[in-house]
Design an enzyme around this catalytic site. Structure first.
Site, PDB file in Angstrom:
ATOM      1  CG  ASP A 229      -1.074  -2.522   8.311  1.00 45.38           C
ATOM      2  OD1 ASP A 229      -0.793  -2.127   8.294  1.00 45.38           O
ATOM      3  OD2 ASP A 229      -2.415  -3.440   7.691  1.00 45.38           O
TER       4      ASP A 229
ATOM      5  CG  ASP B 130      -3.605   2.731  -3.322  1.00 43.71           C
ATOM      6  OD1 ASP B 130      -4.644   3.257  -3.531  1.00 43.71           O
ATOM      7  OD2 ASP B 130      -3.676   2.075  -2.164  1.00 43.71           O
TER       8      ASP B 130
END
Length: 451
Positions: free
Chosen positions: A218, A294
């Site tokens: 995206d 992350d």
């Protein structure tokens, strides 16, 4: 004479009596024998009938076993055929991947980095991302071979990826059940972490790339995206205190950025379009987390004092309002991001100020020149001062209060604010003016006197 005659009569009588008794005994014995023979005959008939039934059942079982054995043999043959087909398909995929890589990178050109787009089930998003990448990657494809790594078997994503000759398609099929560590967690974050590990292992270990740039399905990229990462590759090779190079600035919203040439070091992993080296992955892969990869990279124990390079103006734009994060922060923080539109000639730029031995002095001089402001109404005071300013915060709560006033990210991870270096977060405010939010011991870490 009469006496002899009587004796003869008695003897004849006794003999007849004995014969009668013997006849009766014989008849009785015969009757018993007949009864016994009849009983044994019945038993024998029963036994013969039971034997016949047993024989019939045995034959029925033998027939069933023969049928099952035939089915087992058929299944074994089917499994052998399927195994053979799987081996053939695997060999075909490996051959196609090999041909694809040779086609993309050639035999002489050493690539700067492989570019992998992590995809799952959003074909419409992926198509927009691929078009954005190919717009700038096609002329330099040999330097930055493109891969699409799909997690799962969504047919639209697979069909789309295979429709492009300019890229190599990889597919991660993971059928192992996911067990979350806490109730209510999204399984997606666990599957994403598995996919990342698999894809990076493939690119670094199987395909032997020295660097990999990770994008998501995206994202759009900036006009100088590849030039930026080529310059970043040199920094990665020269300075082992740099853990990764990112194209992202968490405070990269239009109102907080201006200079497309400015780069910074950060103690906070930015993600969202980043590059790491094979040696760093060799360290991370064995201990890769089950989920939330992350945030795991943002733990001090994992980056071990190393920093990340980030730009002031983002080189990626995240348009994914719908996804695993459920659109978290999208409207406030992601949608207003400024995507760089300046073609920066990174090859001609001297980036040595970003090296560890130089950066602390470079950044310290910027902070030292900024005018300190104190007290309430920090925004108003900053607005009325020409030139850079610095505002000191006392602790995390005080930082969050000041950040909220300006509108930048308030979040911390493991004691580090987003985009911070030595506890200092820098952003533009209204014009080219820089605002430095300075931690309680940041100046001391930089060796700058607090005037």
């Amino acid at each position: 004479m009469r006496g002899n005659s009587n004796n003869k009569k008695y003897c004849c009588f006794d003999l007849r009596y004995l014969l009668l008794l013997a006849a009766l005994a014989f008849i009785y014995i015969q009757m018993r024998l007949f009864a016994t023979q009849s009983e044994y005959a019945d038993r024998l008939a029963t036994a013969i009938e039971a034997e016949s039934h047993c024989t019939s059942q045995t034959r029925l079982l033998i027939d069933q076993i023969s049928q099952q054995r035939g089915r087992v043999v058929a299944l074994e043959e089917q499994m052998k055929r399927q195994d053979q087909e799987c081996r053939q398909l695997k060999a075909l995929v490996q051959d196609l991947e090999s041909k694809g890589i040779k086609k993309l990178i050639g035999n002489l050109q050493m690539p700067v980095a492989a570019v992998v787009v992590m995809a799952c089930n959003r074909a419409d998003y992926l198509e927009r991302t691929i078009k954005s990448i190919l717009k700038y990657q096609t002329p330099i494809a040999s330097k930055f071979p493109l891969f699409i790594s799909q997690d799962g078997s969504n047919p639209d994503v697979r069909k789309l990826a295979l429709s492009y000759d300019q890229l190599t398609y990889m597919q991660h099929l993971d059928f192992e059940p996911v067990h979350t560590e806490r109730p209510g967690e999204l399984i997606a974050y666990y599957k994403i972490a598995r996919h990342y590990k698999w894809a990076l292992d493939q690119l670094f270990h199987k395909h032997n790339f020295s660097r990999v740039i990770i994008l998501e399905d995206d994202m759009e990229i900036a006009v100088d995206f590849f030039a930026y990462f080529e310059a970043g590759a040199t920094l990665l090779d020269r300075d082992k205190s740099i853990m990764a190079v990112s194209s992202w600035n968490d405070n990269g919203q239009r109102q907080f950025v201006q200079d497309p040439y400015a780069l910074y070091r950060s103690d906070f992993f930015p993600g969202l379009g980043w590059m790491l080296s094979k040696s760093t992955w060799a360290e991370l892969s064995p201990k890769w987390p089950k989920a939330y990869w992350d945030d795991w990279l943002r733990l001090k124990e994992n980056h071990s004092g190393r920093q990340f390079i980030r730009p002031e103006v983002c080189r990626t734009y995240n348009f994914g309002e719908h996804g695993s994060s459920l659109g978290q922060f999208f409207k406030q923080y992601l949608e207003p991001i400024k995507l760089n539109d300046v073609q920066v000639d990174w090859k001609s730029m001297d980036l040595s100020y970003l090296l560890e031995d130089n950066y602390m002095k470079h950044f310290g001089d910027l902070v030292k020149k900024a005018k300190p402001i104190h007290g309430a109404d920090a925004i108003l005071k900053a607005f009325n001062i020409d030139g850079d300013v610095r505002i000191q915060y006392r602790d995390q709560l005080n930082f969050e209060d000041i950040a909220r006033q300006f509108g930048i990210f308030e979040e911390w991870k493991d004691g580090v604010p987003r985009a911070a270096y030595k506890g200092i977060v820098v952003f533009r405010y209204q014009t080219s003016r820089r605002v430095f939010l300075v931690g309680p011991d940041s100046l001391q870490q930089l060796g700058v006197e607090d005037t």
